[in-house]
Design a protein around this motif. Sequence first.
Motif, mmCIF file in Angstrom:
data_model
loop_
_atom_site.group_PDB
_atom_site.id
_atom_site.type_symbol
_atom_site.label_atom_id
_atom_site.label_comp_id
_atom_site.label_asym_id
_atom_site.label_seq_id
_atom_site.Cartn_x
_atom_site.Cartn_y
_atom_site.Cartn_z
ATOM 1 N N LEU A 261 0.817 -1.104 -0.090
ATOM 2 C CA LEU A 261 -0.073 -0.016 -0.045
ATOM 3 C C LEU A 261 0.729 1.211 -0.039
ATOM 4 C CD1 LEU A 261 -2.942 1.253 0.454
ATOM 5 C CD2 LEU A 261 -2.785 0.991 2.718
ATOM 6 N N PHE A 262 0.682 2.024 -1.168
ATOM 7 C CA PHE A 262 1.463 3.254 -1.248
ATOM 8 C C PHE A 262 0.585 4.578 -1.156
ATOM 9 C CE2 PHE A 262 3.629 6.273 -4.536
ATOM 10 C CZ PHE A 262 3.971 7.131 -3.684
ATOM 11 N N VAL A 263 0.609 5.332 0.022
ATOM 12 C CA VAL A 263 -0.396 5.915 0.347
ATOM 13 C C VAL A 263 0.403 7.396 0.371
ATOM 14 C CG1 VAL A 263 -1.990 7.179 1.917
ATOM 15 C CG2 VAL A 263 -1.471 4.777 1.893
ATOM 16 N N SER A 264 -0.165 8.413 -0.703
ATOM 17 C CA SER A 264 0.415 9.761 -0.724
ATOM 18 C C SER A 264 0.432 10.877 0.273
ATOM 19 C CB SER A 264 0.016 10.440 -2.119
ATOM 20 O OG SER A 264 1.000 11.134 -2.750
ATOM 21 N N ASN A 265 0.252 10.357 1.554
ATOM 22 C CA ASN A 265 -0.072 11.286 2.634
ATOM 23 C C ASN A 265 0.275 10.289 3.911
ATOM 24 O OD1 ASN A 265 -2.009 11.954 4.840
ATOM 25 N ND2 ASN A 265 -1.716 13.921 3.907
ATOM 26 N N ASP A 266 1.234 10.658 5.016
ATOM 27 C CA ASP A 266 1.549 10.293 6.039
ATOM 28 C C ASP A 266 0.428 10.085 7.262
ATOM 29 O OD1 ASP A 266 4.029 9.355 5.592
ATOM 30 O OD2 ASP A 266 4.932 11.421 6.359
ATOM 31 N N ALA A 267 -0.577 11.015 7.293
ATOM 32 C CA ALA A 267 -1.739 10.879 8.379
ATOM 33 C C ALA A 267 -2.495 9.811 7.885
ATOM 34 C CB ALA A 267 -2.237 12.258 8.251
ATOM 35 N N CYS A 268 -2.759 9.671 6.230
ATOM 36 C CA CYS A 268 -3.699 8.652 5.862
ATOM 37 C C CYS A 268 -3.032 7.217 5.991
ATOM 38 C CB CYS A 268 -4.174 9.319 4.652
ATOM 39 S SG CYS A 268 -5.413 8.266 3.675
ATOM 40 N N ALA A 269 -1.875 7.407 5.699
ATOM 41 C CA ALA A 269 -1.248 5.983 5.753
ATOM 42 C C ALA A 269 -1.132 5.392 7.217
ATOM 43 C CB ALA A 269 0.312 6.321 5.223
ATOM 44 N N ALA A 270 -1.021 6.250 8.194
ATOM 45 C CA ALA A 270 -0.954 5.957 9.591
ATOM 46 C C ALA A 270 -2.516 5.445 9.919
ATOM 47 C CB ALA A 270 -0.532 6.960 10.394
ATOM 48 N N SER A 271 -3.306 6.214 9.496
ATOM 49 C CA SER A 271 -4.703 5.565 9.669
ATOM 50 C C SER A 271 -5.082 4.373 9.016
ATOM 51 C CB SER A 271 -5.737 6.865 9.244
ATOM 52 O OG SER A 271 -7.077 6.769 10.025
ATOM 53 N N CYS A 272 -4.731 4.207 8.065
ATOM 54 C CA CYS A 272 -5.108 2.963 7.097
ATOM 55 C C CYS A 272 -4.385 1.799 7.649
ATOM 56 C CB CYS A 272 -4.271 3.127 5.771
ATOM 57 S SG CYS A 272 -5.358 4.316 4.678
ATOM 58 N N MET A 273 -2.994 2.109 8.294
ATOM 59 C CA MET A 273 -2.295 0.971 9.335
ATOM 60 C C MET A 273 -3.048 0.528 10.355
ATOM 61 S SD MET A 273 1.788 0.752 10.300
ATOM 62 C CE MET A 273 1.455 2.058 11.569
ATOM 63 N N ASN A 274 -3.669 1.670 11.082
ATOM 64 C CA ASN A 274 -4.257 1.442 12.299
ATOM 65 C C ASN A 274 -5.682 0.303 11.998
ATOM 66 O OD1 ASN A 274 -4.804 1.827 15.002
ATOM 67 N ND2 ASN A 274 -6.306 3.444 14.574
ATOM 68 N N GLN A 275 -6.367 0.800 10.737
ATOM 69 C CA GLN A 275 -7.491 -0.008 10.583
ATOM 70 C C GLN A 275 -7.132 -1.317 10.375
ATOM 71 O OE1 GLN A 275 -11.010 0.974 9.528
ATOM 72 N NE2 GLN A 275 -10.570 3.127 10.702
ATOM 73 N N LEU A 276 -5.893 -1.506 9.477
ATOM 74 C CA LEU A 276 -5.787 -2.782 8.941
ATOM 75 C C LEU A 276 -5.287 -3.837 10.332
ATOM 76 C CD1 LEU A 276 -3.507 -2.109 6.017
ATOM 77 C CD2 LEU A 276 -5.792 -3.626 6.079
ATOM 78 N N ILE A 277 -4.600 -3.141 11.480
ATOM 79 C CA ILE A 277 -4.090 -3.819 12.684
ATOM 80 C C ILE A 277 -5.299 -4.178 13.383
ATOM 81 C CG2 ILE A 277 -2.964 -3.522 14.671
ATOM 82 C CD1 ILE A 277 -0.618 -1.870 13.124
ATOM 83 N N GLN A 278 -6.373 -3.325 13.369
ATOM 84 C CA GLN A 278 -7.567 -3.532 14.146
ATOM 85 C C GLN A 278 -8.199 -4.600 13.666
ATOM 86 O OE1 GLN A 278 -9.919 -0.107 14.730
ATOM 87 N NE2 GLN A 278 -8.559 0.901 16.024
#
Length: 343
Positions: free
Chosen positions: A247-264
């Motif tokens: 997953l390549f996300v063009s914004n760190d805040a969105c990338a962090a939130s995506c990662m959090n969702q996946l881990i959950q």
Amino acid sequence: MEKEITIYDIAKQSGVSPTTVSRALNNHPAVKEKTKKKIFQAASDLGYQSNVFAANLRSKKTNNIGVIVPSLNSSFQASVLAGMEKIANDAGYNLIITQSLESSEKEIANTLSMFKSRVDGLIVSLVSEAHQLEHFEPFHKRGIPVLFYDRVANSKDSVGVTIDNIQAAQIATNHLIEQGCKKIVHVLGSTKISVYAERLKGFKYALVDKGLTIQEDQVIVLNEINEHAAEYVIDLLLKMSPLPDGLFVSNDACAASCMNQLIQKGFKVPEDIAIVGFNNEVISRLVHPKITTINYPGYEMGEVAMKNLINHLDEPETTLLQKTNKITLRSDLIIRESSLRLK
């Protein structure tokens, strides 16, 4: 009774001859702008204000520089403005900062307001829907320099300060491929914005170069790319078959939130899905695992933009603005745990 301040007092204070002081206060072209500023400052410090202000009026300079940003609610923009403020302050200029709030109408209104305020120069990061550039024409006609940063215009009359977004996206995507990712999804903002359109090109170039196919669902374009979009992005990801492993996300805040969702949802990062962000914002270093990202040099971008504008104002014939319409800064991939599948 206080002694009246003369040009001899100003000459002594500023370390120049009385003749140079007299010329500067009369806006003589033989006196360099830097020397004028030093003399004006000395005159002001000594209480010679009325003459100083008269000289300033004759020179038609306000020592104000306009800056239009898409939004002040951004750590990247805050970093850019900090760089600009440092250089402007050191050179004796004031900044007038406004935000367009991603509205063309507001950008046009702000530009007109800056022109009426007689700013000496203008620095702009364009709105996402920017197609028309006619509102900058009055500046060009009057010889007032306009400089774009980050989101730049294709304009022969202006200079843009940016990074090589195509190359940066290519490097980020190549890194995921090197880590063994076979199906990579790219999440980005509106491709009407030059930076996102270029990053999409870089993403596609990397996949084609490595012989990987690109499906339509591998590109997710968002109206606003931020942490609030993550739930929508992950819902789309989980409907894909096979599931993406990069997953390549063009914004760190969105990338962090995506990662959090996946881990959950029980996914392991980077084992199940490797993640790369963009901008090297503080959030990328605070989450666990820390996020691999592209370092976008915001502070340096602000410094470079302001330095070039002020240099042009001081010595228009000799500066970079006369010789180029693009300044490209270096960006780097910072590799952290979120993408390291191969130890």
